[in-house]
Design a protein around this motif. Sequence first.
Motif, mmCIF file in Angstrom:
data_model
loop_
_atom_site.group_PDB
_atom_site.id
_atom_site.type_symbol
_atom_site.label_atom_id
_atom_site.label_comp_id
_atom_site.label_asym_id
_atom_site.label_seq_id
_atom_site.Cartn_x
_atom_site.Cartn_y
_atom_site.Cartn_z
ATOM 1 N N HIS A 45 0.829 -1.205 0.000
ATOM 2 C CA HIS A 45 0.000 0.000 0.000
ATOM 3 C C HIS A 45 0.867 1.260 0.000
ATOM 4 O O HIS A 45 0.587 2.215 -0.737
ATOM 5 C CB HIS A 45 -0.915 -0.022 1.225
ATOM 6 N N ALA A 46 1.935 1.263 0.812
ATOM 7 C CA ALA A 46 2.820 2.427 0.872
ATOM 8 C C ALA A 46 3.511 2.670 -0.472
ATOM 9 O O ALA A 46 3.633 3.822 -0.925
ATOM 10 C CB ALA A 46 3.856 2.224 1.972
ATOM 11 N N ASP A 47 3.966 1.602 -1.123
ATOM 12 C CA ASP A 47 4.602 1.745 -2.442
ATOM 13 C C ASP A 47 3.620 2.290 -3.469
ATOM 14 O O ASP A 47 3.982 3.124 -4.317
ATOM 15 C CB ASP A 47 5.144 0.388 -2.917
ATOM 16 N N LEU A 48 2.383 1.842 -3.402
ATOM 17 C CA LEU A 48 1.371 2.297 -4.353
ATOM 18 C C LEU A 48 1.065 3.777 -4.151
ATOM 19 O O LEU A 48 0.922 4.537 -5.121
ATOM 20 C CB LEU A 48 0.105 1.454 -4.187
ATOM 21 N N VAL A 49 0.967 4.207 -2.894
ATOM 22 C CA VAL A 49 0.717 5.622 -2.608
ATOM 23 C C VAL A 49 1.859 6.485 -3.138
ATOM 24 O O VAL A 49 1.634 7.547 -3.742
ATOM 25 C CB VAL A 49 0.534 5.833 -1.088
ATOM 26 N N ALA A 50 3.107 6.052 -2.937
ATOM 27 C CA ALA A 50 4.262 6.811 -3.426
ATOM 28 C C ALA A 50 4.264 6.886 -4.951
ATOM 29 O O ALA A 50 4.549 7.949 -5.536
ATOM 30 C CB ALA A 50 5.546 6.163 -2.926
ATOM 31 N N GLU A 51 3.925 5.792 -5.611
ATOM 32 C CA GLU A 51 3.888 5.786 -7.076
ATOM 33 C C GLU A 51 2.798 6.714 -7.604
ATOM 34 O O GLU A 51 2.984 7.415 -8.608
ATOM 35 C CB GLU A 51 3.667 4.365 -7.589
ATOM 36 N N ILE A 52 1.675 6.743 -6.918
ATOM 37 C CA ILE A 52 0.591 7.650 -7.320
ATOM 38 C C ILE A 52 1.034 9.095 -7.182
ATOM 39 O O ILE A 52 0.791 9.938 -8.080
ATOM 40 C CB ILE A 52 -0.668 7.376 -6.476
ATOM 41 N N GLU A 53 1.693 9.433 -6.081
ATOM 42 C CA GLU A 53 2.129 10.814 -5.871
ATOM 43 C C GLU A 53 3.151 11.243 -6.916
ATOM 44 O O GLU A 53 3.093 12.358 -7.445
ATOM 45 C CB GLU A 53 2.703 10.948 -4.462
ATOM 46 N N ASN A 54 4.110 10.360 -7.245
ATOM 47 C CA ASN A 54 5.112 10.694 -8.258
ATOM 48 C C ASN A 54 4.479 10.861 -9.643
ATOM 49 O O ASN A 54 4.832 11.773 -10.401
ATOM 50 C CB ASN A 54 6.182 9.603 -8.310
ATOM 51 N N THR A 55 3.549 9.968 -9.981
ATOM 52 C CA THR A 55 2.885 10.058 -11.282
ATOM 53 C C THR A 55 2.032 11.307 -11.372
ATOM 54 O O THR A 55 1.991 11.981 -12.413
ATOM 55 C CB THR A 55 2.011 8.810 -11.517
ATOM 56 N N ARG B 249 0.035 13.796 -26.114
ATOM 57 C CA ARG B 249 0.136 12.337 -26.157
ATOM 58 C C ARG B 249 0.757 11.803 -24.861
ATOM 59 O O ARG B 249 0.278 10.817 -24.282
ATOM 60 C CB ARG B 249 0.959 11.885 -27.369
ATOM 61 N N GLU B 250 1.825 12.449 -24.440
ATOM 62 C CA GLU B 250 2.471 12.009 -23.199
ATOM 63 C C GLU B 250 1.562 12.234 -21.993
ATOM 64 O O GLU B 250 1.495 11.412 -21.081
ATOM 65 C CB GLU B 250 3.794 12.765 -23.019
ATOM 66 N N LEU B 251 0.830 13.339 -22.010
ATOM 67 C CA LEU B 251 -0.076 13.638 -20.910
ATOM 68 C C LEU B 251 -1.198 12.612 -20.835
ATOM 69 O O LEU B 251 -1.592 12.178 -19.733
ATOM 70 C CB LEU B 251 -0.654 15.043 -21.094
ATOM 71 N N THR B 252 -1.712 12.195 -21.987
ATOM 72 C CA THR B 252 -2.758 11.159 -22.008
ATOM 73 C C THR B 252 -2.238 9.849 -21.450
ATOM 74 O O THR B 252 -2.926 9.162 -20.674
ATOM 75 C CB THR B 252 -3.260 10.953 -23.453
ATOM 76 N N ARG B 253 -1.018 9.480 -21.836
ATOM 77 C CA ARG B 253 -0.428 8.235 -21.339
ATOM 78 C C ARG B 253 -0.256 8.274 -19.822
ATOM 79 O O ARG B 253 -0.603 7.315 -19.112
ATOM 80 C CB ARG B 253 0.923 7.994 -22.006
ATOM 81 N N VAL B 254 0.259 9.373 -19.315
ATOM 82 C CA VAL B 254 0.509 9.487 -17.880
ATOM 83 C C VAL B 254 -0.798 9.511 -17.106
ATOM 84 O O VAL B 254 -0.923 8.896 -16.040
ATOM 85 C CB VAL B 254 1.352 10.745 -17.581
ATOM 86 N N GLN B 255 -1.811 10.189 -17.631
ATOM 87 C CA GLN B 255 -3.110 10.244 -16.954
ATOM 88 C C GLN B 255 -3.749 8.854 -16.906
ATOM 89 O O GLN B 255 -4.342 8.473 -15.894
ATOM 90 C CB GLN B 255 -4.032 11.233 -17.672
ATOM 91 N N THR B 256 -3.619 8.097 -17.996
ATOM 92 C CA THR B 256 -4.141 6.728 -18.004
ATOM 93 C C THR B 256 -3.443 5.870 -16.960
ATOM 94 O O THR B 256 -4.083 5.094 -16.241
ATOM 95 C CB THR B 256 -3.960 6.107 -19.397
ATOM 96 N N GLN B 257 -2.123 6.014 -16.867
ATOM 97 C CA GLN B 257 -1.374 5.275 -15.859
ATOM 98 C C GLN B 257 -1.814 5.666 -14.451
ATOM 99 O O GLN B 257 -1.981 4.809 -13.571
ATOM 100 C CB GLN B 257 0.123 5.533 -16.037
ATOM 101 N N LEU B 258 -2.038 6.972 -14.237
ATOM 102 C CA LEU B 258 -2.478 7.448 -12.929
ATOM 103 C C LEU B 258 -3.852 6.898 -12.577
ATOM 104 O O LEU B 258 -4.100 6.500 -11.424
ATOM 105 C CB LEU B 258 -2.492 8.980 -12.921
ATOM 106 N N ASP B 259 -4.758 6.867 -13.537
ATOM 107 C CA ASP B 259 -6.101 6.325 -13.294
ATOM 108 C C ASP B 259 -6.029 4.860 -12.869
ATOM 109 O O ASP B 259 -6.769 4.425 -11.975
ATOM 110 C CB ASP B 259 -6.966 6.469 -14.547
ATOM 111 N N ARG B 260 -5.160 4.097 -13.519
ATOM 112 C CA ARG B 260 -5.024 2.679 -13.169
ATOM 113 C C ARG B 260 -4.462 2.508 -11.765
ATOM 114 O O ARG B 260 -4.912 1.636 -11.006
ATOM 115 C CB ARG B 260 -4.134 1.977 -14.195
ATOM 116 N N LEU B 261 -3.485 3.305 -11.421
ATOM 117 C CA LEU B 261 -2.900 3.221 -10.085
ATOM 118 C C LEU B 261 -3.929 3.565 -9.009
ATOM 119 O O LEU B 261 -4.014 2.900 -7.969
ATOM 120 C CB LEU B 261 -1.700 4.162 -9.976
#
Length: 237
Positions: free
Chosen positions: A138-148, A173-185
């Motif tokens: 859970h802690a790793d996931l929270v950190a990854e969300i904050e960085n993304t 294009r890059e913003l769409t990719r990063v937002q999609t990754q953030l939504d999944r996280l």
Amino acid sequence: MRVVPCLWAIGMGVVLLACTSTPDAEFARAGREASTAGAMAASDTAAPPPSAAAVQRLLIRNADLALDVEDLDAATAAVEARVVAIGGLVRHSGGDDDRRSLQVGVPNDRLEAFLDHVAELGEVTRRSLRSEDVTEQHADLVAEIENTRSFRDRLRQLLERAKSVEEVLQVERELTRVQTQLDRLEARKRRLDSDVALATVYVHLERAERAVPGPLAIAGYGVYWLVEKLWKIPLPR
């Protein structure tokens, strides 16, 4: 002191990347800067790590309970009513005239009390409890969300300062990719939080078998019937 002017100049240089470098370089530098800034902020403000006892452990708990019951319909209704009463939910319920299976979610802190309550409905034939510690996950996931999220915000700043159509399209294009990754996280974190909050319980109910008369009992009943019918002797029942 020249420290503040130097830091201001570095910050302005990052903000105006669109005017001085290619979009690819902007993406890489923005990502590196977001990670470096987070690490610097953590090193400046970090407190001594808490002891293992002080950390609230996050557990995903699963239980399995099997019962033999006299009244299958009544027992099923009692389980479902108890789940609702303690703020849980019935995820699945099915079966036939001889057995039922339920998958329910109950508040983690009321799991043992729920199992004890259901156990009173019949004769327990199986009871098990499993736990999985997901505190570090859970802690790793929270950190990854904050960085993304930080990287996404930096890309939004770059998009506002893009000077050409090509730069706009590349940043989008890059913003769409990063937002999609953030939504999944964030979706993964919501599922993990839900699994921690509600323990999963599998309840198996089976109709208790009624006693079947053995050979001696059947023979005794036959003699009883003959005496009563042939000699007309009323026997006590």
